[in-house]
Motif scaffolding. Structure first.
Motif, PDB file in Angstrom:
ATOM      1  N   LEU A 128       0.696  -1.296  -0.092  1.00  0.00           N
ATOM      2  CA  LEU A 128       0.081  -0.130   0.119  1.00  0.00           C
ATOM      3  C   LEU A 128       0.712   1.339  -0.135  1.00  0.00           C
ATOM      4  N   MET A 129       1.999   1.124   0.246  1.00  0.00           N
ATOM      5  CA  MET A 129       3.094   2.379   0.437  1.00  0.00           C
ATOM      6  C   MET A 129       4.350   1.752   0.487  1.00  0.00           C
ATOM      7  N   HIS A 130       5.407   2.719  -0.172  1.00  0.00           N
ATOM      8  CA  HIS A 130       6.670   2.600   0.160  1.00  0.00           C
ATOM      9  C   HIS A 130       7.348   3.907   0.432  1.00  0.00           C
ATOM     10  N   LEU A 131       8.657   3.878   0.923  1.00  0.00           N
ATOM     11  CA  LEU A 131       9.408   4.945   1.193  1.00  0.00           C
ATOM     12  C   LEU A 131      10.166   5.445   0.317  1.00  0.00           C
ATOM     13  N   GLN A 132      10.299   6.636  -0.023  1.00  0.00           N
ATOM     14  CA  GLN A 132      11.226   6.924  -1.229  1.00  0.00           C
ATOM     15  C   GLN A 132      12.069   8.153  -0.675  1.00  0.00           C
ATOM     16  N   PRO A 133      13.510   8.172  -0.650  1.00  0.00           N
ATOM     17  CA  PRO A 133      14.248   9.287  -0.028  1.00  0.00           C
ATOM     18  C   PRO A 133      14.061  10.485  -1.098  1.00  0.00           C
ATOM     19  N   LEU A 134      14.155  11.580  -0.645  1.00  0.00           N
ATOM     20  CA  LEU A 134      14.002  12.794  -1.336  1.00  0.00           C
ATOM     21  C   LEU A 134      15.257  13.008  -2.372  1.00  0.00           C
ATOM     22  N   ASP A 135      15.014  13.508  -3.260  1.00  0.00           N
ATOM     23  CA  ASP A 135      16.192  13.541  -4.236  1.00  0.00           C
ATOM     24  C   ASP A 135      16.903  14.859  -3.763  1.00  0.00           C
ATOM     25  N   VAL A 136      18.284  15.040  -4.091  1.00  0.00           N
ATOM     26  CA  VAL A 136      19.247  15.990  -3.476  1.00  0.00           C
ATOM     27  C   VAL A 136      18.630  17.429  -3.508  1.00  0.00           C
ATOM     28  N   ASP A 137      17.986  17.916  -4.372  1.00  0.00           N
ATOM     29  CA  ASP A 137      17.589  19.256  -4.595  1.00  0.00           C
ATOM     30  C   ASP A 137      16.289  19.460  -3.884  1.00  0.00           C
ATOM     31  N   GLU A 138      15.523  18.503  -3.194  1.00  0.00           N
ATOM     32  CA  GLU A 138      14.453  18.613  -2.371  1.00  0.00           C
ATOM     33  C   GLU A 138      14.759  18.674  -1.101  1.00  0.00           C
ATOM     34  N   VAL A 139      15.942  18.352  -0.482  1.00  0.00           N
ATOM     35  CA  VAL A 139      16.269  18.284   0.733  1.00  0.00           C
ATOM     36  C   VAL A 139      16.709  19.634   1.358  1.00  0.00           C
ATOM     37  N   LYS A 140      16.224  20.313   2.407  1.00  0.00           N
ATOM     38  CA  LYS A 140      16.970  21.496   2.957  1.00  0.00           C
ATOM     39  C   LYS A 140      18.337  21.138   3.434  1.00  0.00           C
ATOM     40  N   ARG A 141      19.312  21.815   3.042  1.00  0.00           N
ATOM     41  CA  ARG A 141      20.874  21.561   3.554  1.00  0.00           C
ATOM     42  C   ARG A 141      21.056  22.301   4.392  1.00  0.00           C
ATOM     43  N   THR A 142      20.683  23.435   5.021  1.00  0.00           N
ATOM     44  CA  THR A 142      20.933  24.117   6.060  1.00  0.00           C
ATOM     45  C   THR A 142      20.959  23.479   7.434  1.00  0.00           C
ATOM     46  N   PRO A 143      19.727  22.856   7.605  1.00  0.00           N
ATOM     47  CA  PRO A 143      19.971  21.978   9.097  1.00  0.00           C
ATOM     48  C   PRO A 143      20.977  20.991   8.858  1.00  0.00           C
ATOM     49  N   LEU A 144      21.215  20.282   7.935  1.00  0.00           N
ATOM     50  CA  LEU A 144      22.498  19.344   7.965  1.00  0.00           C
ATOM     51  C   LEU A 144      23.776  20.069   8.019  1.00  0.00           C
ATOM     52  N   LEU A 145      24.051  21.194   7.496  1.00  0.00           N
ATOM     53  CA  LEU A 145      25.292  21.952   7.313  1.00  0.00           C
ATOM     54  C   LEU A 145      25.481  22.310   8.844  1.00  0.00           C
ATOM     55  N   ASP A 146      24.276  22.908   9.505  1.00  0.00           N
ATOM     56  CA  ASP A 146      24.165  23.445  10.774  1.00  0.00           C
ATOM     57  C   ASP A 146      23.806  22.583  12.106  1.00  0.00           C
ATOM     58  N   VAL A 147      24.179  21.269  11.787  1.00  0.00           N
ATOM     59  CA  VAL A 147      23.595  20.296  12.840  1.00  0.00           C
ATOM     60  C   VAL A 147      24.235  20.448  14.019  1.00  0.00           C
ATOM     61  N   ASP A 148      25.288  21.185  14.000  1.00  0.00           N
ATOM     62  CA  ASP A 148      26.231  21.243  15.330  1.00  0.00           C
ATOM     63  C   ASP A 148      25.607  22.332  16.237  1.00  0.00           C
ATOM     64  N   GLN A 149      24.868  23.143  15.676  1.00  0.00           N
ATOM     65  CA  GLN A 149      24.102  24.082  16.210  1.00  0.00           C
ATOM     66  C   GLN A 149      22.850  23.941  16.950  1.00  0.00           C
ATOM     67  N   TYR A 150      22.266  22.787  16.725  1.00  0.00           N
ATOM     68  CA  TYR A 150      21.024  22.309  17.527  1.00  0.00           C
ATOM     69  C   TYR A 150      21.611  21.539  18.696  1.00  0.00           C
ATOM     70  N   ASP A 151      20.641  21.940  19.839  1.00  0.00           N
ATOM     71  CA  ASP A 151      20.733  21.251  21.148  1.00  0.00           C
ATOM     72  C   ASP A 151      20.246  19.802  21.061  1.00  0.00           C
ATOM     73  N   VAL A 152      19.079  19.656  20.332  1.00  0.00           N
ATOM     74  CA  VAL A 152      18.435  18.520  20.188  1.00  0.00           C
ATOM     75  C   VAL A 152      18.039  18.063  18.980  1.00  0.00           C
ATOM     76  N   VAL A 153      18.213  16.829  18.583  1.00  0.00           N
ATOM     77  CA  VAL A 153      17.915  16.210  17.257  1.00  0.00           C
ATOM     78  C   VAL A 153      17.041  14.780  17.451  1.00  0.00           C
ATOM     79  N   VAL A 154      15.917  15.194  17.001  1.00  0.00           N
ATOM     80  CA  VAL A 154      14.962  13.924  17.202  1.00  0.00           C
ATOM     81  C   VAL A 154      14.916  13.145  15.790  1.00  0.00           C
TER      82      VAL A 154
END
Length: 251
Positions: free
Chosen positions: A35-61
């Motif tokens: 009924l459903m499958h999971l598909q990774p987003l394409d590179v141009d669909e992902v917001k890069r800033t949170p990934l590049l700035d992950v060191d600035q987060y206190d909590v990652v869930v």
């Protein structure tokens, strides 16, 4: 396959495989309608800033094993050595195991006795007060809105990072017949969006069959859709769902 032992497993991916295996080991005959499958987003669909700035987060869930798999791949691209600042949280042990296996991250998980829900995660004392902290919620497109909202209500500046989407499909002829006629003993569902998708094919007989869900929130949603035999498992783990199926069989 005996109808009396056929359990419909709607969960996709590895999570569905683990549940089907656990049901089989318990003596049931799991069936997995596609009924459903999971598909990774394409590179141009992902917001890069949170990934590049992950060191600035206190909590990652991280909300699911597949979200963890995707996060591992992205962080491998940008962080040869992971920053020490963020505290990682996982909704369940399978998600935590994926993070540990891929990145050597030891993520905190909710008390197993409370299940693997957003509510169980939010019951953790270390997430009770988040004033001034930054929180990143990693999951799929459109999921876990209430989780991010609750973190914000507790004082955090919450950001959602979607790394995959859920792709819904119509069931094949056999599965469509099962759903139309109720030709199964019970069905397990762990996602509200999936429940809204599959109810389209459910006839009255299927609506009257036992439906095992992983949270009270899902039970409330299922009730509004007309499901008449609702059973809430103690979370979304294979063990909790199998126990719930067994309890239904004993009644």
């Amino acid at each position: 396959m005996s109808v009396a032992s056929r359990i419909l497993v709607t969960r996709p991916g590895e999570g569905g495989e683990r549940l089907a295996k656990a049901l089989s080991e318990a003596g049931f005959a799991p069936a997995r309608p596609a009924l459903m499958h999971l598909q990774p987003l394409d590179v141009d669909e992902v917001k890069r800033t949170p990934l590049l700035d992950v060191d600035q987060y206190d909590v990652v869930v991280v909300t699911s094993p597949f979200a963890a798999e995707c996060l591992v791949e992205w962080l491998d691209r940008y962080w040869p050595q992971l920053p020490q600042g963020p505290r990682f949280y996982a909704l369940g042990v399978a998600t935590a195991a994926t993070l540990y296996r891929g990145l050597d991250i030891k993520a905190s998980v909710p008390d197993p006795g409370l299940g693997t829900t957003s509510e169980a995660l939010l019951a953790m004392r270390s997430l009770a007060r988040l004033s001034g902290q930054r929180a990143l919620v990693v999951g799929g497109v459109g999921g876990r809105q209430a989780l991010a909202q609750t973190l914000e209500a507790r004082g955090a500046r919450a950001t959602k990072l979607a790394l995959y989407r859920r792709v819904y499909t119509a069931p094949d002829t056999t599965a469509a017949d099962w759903l139309a006629t109720g030709d199964f003993a019970a069905m397990t569902v762990t996602s509200g969006e999936l429940l809204e998708h599959l109810v389209i094919w459910c006839g009255q007989a299927a609506l009257n069959k036992p439906l095992i869900v992983s949270s009270q929130r899902l039970a409330t949603l299922a009730d509004t859709m007309g499901f008449a035999s609702l059973h809430v498992a103690q979370g979304a783990t294979p063990e909790a769902l199998v126990t719930a199926v067994q309890e239904v069989g004993d009644t």
